[in-house]
Motif scaffolding. Structure first.
Motif, short mmCIF file in Angstrom:
data_model
loop_
_atom_site.label_atom_id
_atom_site.label_comp_id
_atom_site.label_asym_id
_atom_site.label_seq_id
_atom_site.Cartn_x
_atom_site.Cartn_y
_atom_site.Cartn_z
N ASP A 128 5.68 2.90 1.94
CA ASP A 128 4.72 1.81 2.03
C ASP A 128 3.88 1.91 3.29
O ASP A 128 3.98 2.88 4.06
CB ASP A 128 5.42 0.46 1.88
CG ASP A 128 6.28 0.08 3.10
OD1 ASP A 128 6.21 0.76 4.14
OD2 ASP A 128 7.03 -0.91 2.99
N GLU A 129 3.06 0.88 3.53
CA GLU A 129 2.11 0.91 4.65
C GLU A 129 2.77 0.92 6.02
O GLU A 129 2.16 1.32 7.01
CB GLU A 129 1.17 -0.30 4.55
CG GLU A 129 1.82 -1.67 4.70
CD GLU A 129 2.40 -2.22 3.41
OE1 GLU A 129 2.84 -3.38 3.42
OE2 GLU A 129 2.41 -1.48 2.40
N THR A 130 4.03 0.52 6.09
CA THR A 130 4.74 0.55 7.37
C THR A 130 5.48 1.85 7.59
O THR A 130 6.07 2.06 8.65
CB THR A 130 5.76 -0.60 7.44
OG1 THR A 130 6.85 -0.34 6.51
CG2 THR A 130 5.13 -1.93 7.10
N GLY A 131 5.49 2.73 6.58
CA GLY A 131 6.25 3.96 6.65
C GLY A 131 7.63 3.84 6.05
O GLY A 131 8.40 4.82 6.05
N ARG A 132 7.98 2.66 5.54
CA ARG A 132 9.31 2.46 4.95
C ARG A 132 9.43 3.30 3.68
O ARG A 132 8.56 3.31 2.83
CB ARG A 132 9.53 0.99 4.62
CG ARG A 132 10.89 0.73 3.96
CD ARG A 132 10.99 -0.69 3.44
NE ARG A 132 11.19 -1.65 4.51
CZ ARG A 132 10.34 -2.61 4.82
NH1 ARG A 132 9.21 -2.75 4.15
NH2 ARG A 132 10.61 -3.46 5.80
N ARG A 133 10.57 4.00 3.53
CA ARG A 133 10.82 4.81 2.35
C ARG A 133 11.50 3.97 1.27
O ARG A 133 12.47 3.26 1.55
CB ARG A 133 11.72 6.02 2.70
CG ARG A 133 11.84 7.02 1.57
CD ARG A 133 12.67 8.23 1.97
NE ARG A 133 14.10 7.94 1.97
CZ ARG A 133 15.05 8.87 1.98
NH1 ARG A 133 14.71 10.15 2.02
NH2 ARG A 133 16.32 8.52 2.00
N LEU A 134 10.97 4.05 0.05
CA LEU A 134 11.48 3.25 -1.05
C LEU A 134 11.81 4.14 -2.24
O LEU A 134 11.00 5.00 -2.63
CB LEU A 134 10.41 2.24 -1.50
CG LEU A 134 9.84 1.29 -0.44
CD1 LEU A 134 8.51 0.72 -0.91
CD2 LEU A 134 10.82 0.17 -0.15
N VAL A 140 0.86 -1.18 0.00
CA VAL A 140 0.00 0.00 0.00
C VAL A 140 0.89 1.23 0.00
O VAL A 140 1.70 1.43 0.92
CB VAL A 140 -0.92 0.03 1.23
CG1 VAL A 140 -1.79 1.29 1.21
CG2 VAL A 140 -1.79 -1.23 1.28
N ILE A 141 0.78 2.03 -1.03
CA ILE A 141 1.57 3.27 -1.09
C ILE A 141 0.80 4.36 -0.35
O ILE A 141 -0.32 4.71 -0.73
CB ILE A 141 1.83 3.69 -2.55
CG1 ILE A 141 2.65 2.61 -3.26
CG2 ILE A 141 2.57 5.03 -2.58
CD1 ILE A 141 3.98 2.28 -2.59
N SER A 142 1.39 4.86 0.72
CA SER A 142 0.70 5.80 1.60
C SER A 142 1.09 7.25 1.36
O SER A 142 0.34 8.17 1.72
CB SER A 142 0.97 5.44 3.06
OG SER A 142 2.37 5.45 3.33
N ARG A 143 2.26 7.47 0.77
CA ARG A 143 2.73 8.83 0.53
C ARG A 143 3.84 8.77 -0.50
O ARG A 143 4.45 7.71 -0.71
CB ARG A 143 3.25 9.45 1.84
CG ARG A 143 3.57 10.94 1.74
CD ARG A 143 3.79 11.52 3.13
NE ARG A 143 5.05 11.11 3.74
CZ ARG A 143 6.22 11.74 3.53
NH1 ARG A 143 6.29 12.77 2.71
NH2 ARG A 143 7.30 11.32 4.16
N ALA A 144 4.11 9.90 -1.14
CA ALA A 144 5.19 9.95 -2.13
C ALA A 144 5.77 11.35 -2.17
O ALA A 144 5.06 12.34 -2.00
CB ALA A 144 4.67 9.56 -3.51
N ASP A 145 7.09 11.41 -2.40
CA ASP A 145 7.77 12.70 -2.45
C ASP A 145 9.07 12.55 -3.22
O ASP A 145 9.87 11.65 -2.93
CB ASP A 145 8.05 13.21 -1.04
CG ASP A 145 8.73 14.56 -1.03
OD1 ASP A 145 8.13 15.53 -1.54
OD2 ASP A 145 9.88 14.64 -0.54
N GLY A 146 9.30 13.41 -4.20
CA GLY A 146 10.53 13.35 -4.98
C GLY A 146 10.65 12.04 -5.75
O GLY A 146 9.79 11.69 -6.54
N ILE A 147 11.73 11.29 -5.48
CA ILE A 147 11.89 9.99 -6.13
C ILE A 147 11.43 8.85 -5.22
O ILE A 147 11.61 7.67 -5.56
CB ILE A 147 13.35 9.74 -6.55
CG1 ILE A 147 14.25 9.52 -5.32
CG2 ILE A 147 13.88 10.87 -7.42
CD1 ILE A 147 15.58 8.86 -5.64
#
Length: 464
Positions: free
Chosen positions: A46-52, A35-42
């Protein structure tokens, strides 16, 4: 960033109600997608808050990066001003201005722009226009379409007819005696000892031979992606596309260049056809990066040379009876104009030409991993193809599992991939820096190595 509070409800809604594109029917109700919860820049979260790091750039489309406030402002303003207009009988300032801008950016005389809802409808428009064109000219036999193995051109019925992805079993009833596929142009699978030049000549000869077999008077169009993206980022040998274009001119066959992926900066130019591959197609198709993925939009650009032969005094009373409720949608057109403005202002085309060689060089370093079969790409698009020799034996199930394992490990390492079976494809946002490329490649390397160790342990073998 904290995990989503309503994750269980999101999962329930997704698993029980959303029938996704390319759905594996065996997994319906239990796919448990990220689940993509937020996005910024590149980056996406995900749903756990992990930045990818968004390695595939959405689906080849996130040119300017996520979270652009000026994009949101432009879209919001247009929604309040004119959220919709009937494109069959009316026009709007954003739509007309976008058409003029695309004609300005396109190579050659591609000055007539049909705005659609995305890549598939743009391809559909192009193919229908070719039928219309030859019928108006009284050439009713000129109906045959030539495509290529591993081509992907979309998901409408017409688009599916000309899609040649060969590893996916097709459960639909599609097929036509008017559609023909040429052999693969993947240089990594050329005969041992064959030079790239000889391979380019052979593949171009495949096209000419097919035209002559069918009869030039019966062939309407050749459709080709400059780089076969969803087919595994297959970069053709130097000179191949130019030879194909010349062959089409020789036999009066229209040439469609499907730039849904390669357009709008992916290879460092607005369009790759002329600036990268030296051709001026009769029709160019674009979508994806046209709005940087912020809203759905596609376009079919038609040359003056072709358009003039079926319009004005040459129209023979014909109407091009084709269109969509959301053709030239004013809000989507504003998003495209704003994306183009940002790419121009921030010199992102030049940036891609600067960092693209670095990205390609870093990708090539992965060749030293034993399960890496091939690495290929151009600009800011790439592919790492993995296999286990003498184990996979062209097994779709094994290769799919291999790609899924790499994807899972990379996710844990902060990199989102899009595995196409055993091929991990990249098309990161054009704003990516060399330092961020390093992070992406390092995660990719470790993800592949972890997968290789898993297989060695499970099968009790030593790879490489």
């Amino acid at each position: 960033m904290k995990p989503l509070d309503n994750l269980d409800q999101i999962r329930k809604n997704d698993n029980e109600s959303w029938f996704h594109p390319w759905e594996s029917m065996a997994d319906v109700g239990a796919a448990n997608r990220t689940v993509i919860s937020r996005a910024d820049g590149i980056y996406v979260y995900d749903e756990t808050g992990r930045r990818l790091i968004d390695g595939p750039g959405g689906m080849w489309c996130m040119q300017i990066g996520y979270g652009r406030q000026e994009m949101a402002d432009a879209i919001s303003k247009q929604i309040m001003q004119v959220p919709y207009m009937n494109p069959f009988s009316l026009t709007s300032e954003p739509s007309a201005r976008l058409a003029a801008k695309l004609a300005e950016l396109a190579p050659g005389d591609l000055n007539h722009v049909f705005l659609t809802t995305g890549g598939s409808t743009a391809v559909d428009t192009a193919l229908r226009f070719v039928q219309f064109y030859n019928n108006v000219k009284g050439r009713n036999n000129k109906k045959h379409i030539i495509s290529r193995a591993s081509a992907y051109h979309g998901s409408t019925y017409l688009c599916s007819l000309v899609t040649g992805k060969d590893r996916d079993k097709n459960w639909f009833d599609i097929g036509s005696p008017f559609v023909h596929f040429l052999p693969s142009v993947n240089p990594s699978r050329r005969p041992t000892g064959m030079t790239m030049q000889a391979f380019a000549d052979e593949k171009a000869h495949d096209l000419e031979a097919k035209i002559l077999e069918l009869g030039p008077e019966n062939v309407g169009v050749f459709i080709a992606e400059p780089i076969q993206s969803s087919g595994g980022v297959i970069v053709p040998p130097d000179g191949y596309l130019r030879k194909c274009w010349e062959i089409c001119r020789k036999y009066d066959v229209l040439y469609i260049s499907d730039e849904v992926v390669t357009g709008f900066g992916r290879l460092g130019h607005w369009f790759a056809s002329k600036d990268v591959f030296g051709i001026e197609p009769d029709i160019i198709i674009c979508a994806k990066g046209l709005t940087s993925g912020y809203l759905p939009l596609g376009a079919c650009l038609i040359s003056d040379r072709v358009f003039s032969e079926v319009s004005g005094n040459n129209a023979r009373g014909a109407t091009f009876g084709h269109g969509f409720t959301y053709s030239g949608h004013p809000v989507c057109s504003v998003a495209a104009l704003k994306s183009i403005e940002i790419i121009e202002r921030e010199n992102l085309l030049e940036h891609v030409r600067d960092v693209g060689p670095y990205f390609q060089a870093r990708l090539q370093e992965l060749r030293d991993i034993p399960i890496v079969f091939d690495v290929r790409g151009m600009g800011l698009v790439g592919c790492v193809e993995c296999t286990v020799k003498d184990i996979a034996k062209d097994s779709l199930a094994f290769d799919s599992n291999l790609g899924a394992r790499i994807d899972q490990h990379c996710h844990e390492l902060g990199l989102m991939l899009r595995p196409i079976v055993n091929q991990c494809v990249f098309s990161p946002p054009l704003i990516i820096t060399e330092a961020e490329i390093d992070l992406m490649i390092e995660a990719m390397r470790e993800g592949i190595l972890r997968t290789m160790r898993d297989i060695e342990q499970e099968l009790g073998i030593l790879i490489g």
